[in-house]
Design an enzyme around this catalytic site. Structure first.
Site, PDB file in Angstrom:
ATOM      1  CE  LYS A 237      -3.925   2.026   2.546  1.00 26.60           C
ATOM      2  NZ  LYS A 237      -4.829   1.908   3.718  1.00 26.60           N
TER       3      LYS A 237
ATOM      4  CB  SER B 175      -8.204   3.891   2.640  1.00 26.82           C
ATOM      5  OG  SER B 175      -7.394   3.241   3.596  1.00 26.82           O
TER       6      SER B 175
ATOM      7  CB  SER C  14      -8.658   1.123   5.569  1.00 26.89           C
ATOM      8  OG  SER C  14      -9.336   2.308   5.306  1.00 26.89           O
TER       9      SER C  14
HETATM   10  N1  GLN Z   1     -13.466   4.494   5.975  1.00 28.90           N
HETATM   11  C1  GLN Z   1     -12.875   4.965   7.185  1.00 28.90           C
HETATM   12  C2  GLN Z   1     -12.489   6.413   7.052  1.00 28.90           C
HETATM   13  O1  GLN Z   1     -12.748   6.947   6.034  1.00 28.90           O
HETATM   14  C3  GLN Z   1     -11.706   4.130   7.572  1.00 28.90           C
HETATM   15  C4  GLN Z   1     -10.467   4.462   6.841  1.00 28.90           C
HETATM   16  C5  GLN Z   1      -9.313   3.645   7.304  1.00 28.90           C
HETATM   17  O2  GLN Z   1      -9.469   2.648   8.014  1.00 28.90           O
HETATM   18  N2  GLN Z   1      -8.131   4.101   6.955  1.00 28.90           N
HETATM   19  O3  GLN Z   1     -11.953   6.996   7.930  1.00 28.90           O
END
Ligand code: GLN
EC number: 6.3.5.7
Length: 495
Positions: free
Chosen positions: A78, A159, A183
């Site tokens: 990532k 994400s 995410s």
């Molecule tokens: N969807 C969540 C957010 O937008 C989690 C994102 C994440 O875990 N990095 O914050």
């Protein structure tokens, strides 16, 4: 088909010299060249000579009998993990030309174990999002298609959407992800793969670009539960450079898969049985419960009364921490710089040009809840509620070994859907955020398809530092579900 292997199978094949790490890496690079233009799963693909040199070194270690845990296994990283000498963008314009002079601890651990990096996978900008649509390098397309509307481009989740799309489509045998509120787990569920968020502190955060430091955690995204164990074993471990990193020994996680789950107690949180949950998600959950019963588990109703505040408190704490973490991007020390006549002008111009709309939104929310006068009402209050959420889990775990829930309230949606209302988008995280707030480990396992041919995942949540039981239960679900479906777009199709 080399691109369709699990880490475990590829490791066996390499050890038995059935194929070489070079062949494996070459097959991956070819698949990426063919399909990345369609999916946009990778922001940066490493040069062929770099990848093949790493693979050759792995082959030499197999020949010498000194191969490590992940030796010769080609994976995606990532683009939030700093990689020495390789551009690391966090999918932001702010860092579009940032080349770190250091390697994150997690990627250094993987390299030490012999892993071969293919490139840096796409994500929501600074890991903020649930659909991989906020990347400054363009959205990621899911390799999955709806049966009734194959022309719609679906989101891979977020994400870590580049990682989940890459693993599902055969553009890497596995990938790293990070999880702040879901995410790793939600994109894994959307793409029909396995995703594990370890206990907070299991993997070092050093060198991973920070979003919300009290929640961020790295973890594996893989094709099977045993692979998640194997890869976590390579990623985890004490690191003196991260004061929140645990010094507990790292168990042989992959050995936890296949262990009998007979007699384990599985809690079903009653509050999660919302009447708004789609029938097909409820049905999959019931099926999961039935499978675990057949495997000899005892099913117990438990109550997590404060988790209903999970989402609202998360969207105070995460933006607060992000506003503080992202203050460093000021045009002076990192990333792009826009000149202006005054220092404040430089800050303003740089940050306006470098950050996308979602990131700016969160910085504004975070700055607001931390400002004098609102701090007590919002941030402090949210921290108190977070303690109550953590206590809910501790109390539940006095009585059960794991909890079972859906990973997400729906299957993947299409690009363009859920986009005009941020609250609708944030609701995606309803089942994943509580485990993040409590810092406990949680795993998403693909268990079936919905009526439209799209994957659904179930989530297993465990006690602090008890990833092993989570993996054992995950392995039992995986064995019962026998999920072998492949997406419409994958490296083996038509090859
Ligand atoms: N969807 C969540 C957010 O937008 C989690 C994102 C994440 O875990 N990095 O914050």
């Amino acid at each position: 088909m080399l691109t369709g292997l699990t880490l475990t199978k590829a490791r066996e094949g390499l050890a038995a010299r059935k194929f070489s790490a070079r062949e494996l890496a070459k097959a991956q690079l070819d698949a990426i060249a063919r399909l990345n233009p369609v999916l946009n799963a990778y922001i940066t693909v490493l040069p062929e000579e770099t990848v093949l040199a790493a693979a050759d070194a792995a082959d030499a270690r197999y020949a010498a009998g000194t191969a490590g845990l992940m030796d010769g296994l080609p994976i995606g990283v990532k683009d939030l993990f700093c990689t020495k000498g390789v551009r690391t963008t966090a999918a932001s314009k702010m860092l579009e030309n940032f080349v770190p002079p250091y390697e994150s601890t997690v990627t250094a651990n993987l390299l030490k174990a012999g892993a071969v990096f293919l490139g840096k996978t796409n994500l929501d900008e600074f890991a903020m999002g649930s659909a991989n649509i906020t990347s400054a390098f363009g959205p990621v397309a899911s390799p999955w298609k709806r049966k009734d509307d194959p022309s719609a481009t679906l989101v891979p989740g977020g994400s870590s959407g580049g990682s989940s799309a890459a693993v599902a489509a055969g553009l890497g045998l596995a990938a790293t992800g990070t999880d702040t509120g879901g995410s790793i787990r939600q994109p894994a569920a959307y793409c029909g793969i396995v995703g594990l968020k370890p206990t907070y502190g299991r993997c070092s955060r050093w060198g991973t670009i920070a979003f919300a430091s009290s929640l961020d955690q790295a973890g594996p995204m893989t094709r099977c539960v045993a692979d998640a164990g194997l890869m976590l074993e390579a990623m985890a471990g004490f690191d003196e450079k991260d004061s929140t990193c645990s010094n507990r020994p790292v168990p042989a996680f992959s050995k936890a898969v296949g262990k009998s789950v007979k007699g384990l107690r599985v809690g079903i949180p009653t509050e999660y049985r919302s009447p708004n949950l789609p029938a097909e998600v409820v049905a999959m959950w019931e099926q999961g419960i039935a499978w675990l019963k057949e495997a000899g588990c005892e099913i117990v109703d438990v109550s997590l009364p404060h988790t209903k505040y999970g989402l609202t408190t998360y969207y105070i704490i995460a933006p607060a921490e992000c506003s503080s973490n992202l203050a460093r991007y000021d045009g002076i020390r990192f990333g792009i710089r826009k000149d202006a006549p005054t220092l404040d002008g430089v800050y303003e111009a740089t940050r306006a040009a470098g950050f996308g709309a979602e990131v700016r939104n969160r910085i504004l929310m975070g700055t607001y809840v931390l400002s004098a006068g609102y701090y007590d009402a919002y941030y402090l209050k949210a921290q108190k509620v977070r303690t109550l959420i953590k206590r809910d889990f501790e109390q539940a775990f006095e009585n059960v070994d794991v909890l079972l829930t859906p990973t997400a309230p729906s299957a993947a949606f299409a690009q363009g859907e859920n986009m005009d209302d941020p609250v609708q988008m944030y609701l995606n995280d309803i089942f994943t955020v509580p485990a993040s707030m409590a810092g406990v480990p949680a795993l998403s396992v693909p268990v079936g398809l919905n009526g439209n041919g799209l994957p659904l995942g179930l989530q297993v949540i465990g006690k602090h530092f008890d990833e092993e039981t989570v993996l054992s239960i995950g392995g039992a679900l995986e064995a019962a579900a026998g999920f072998t479906h492949l997406p419409s777009v994958h490296a083996g199709a038509g090859a």
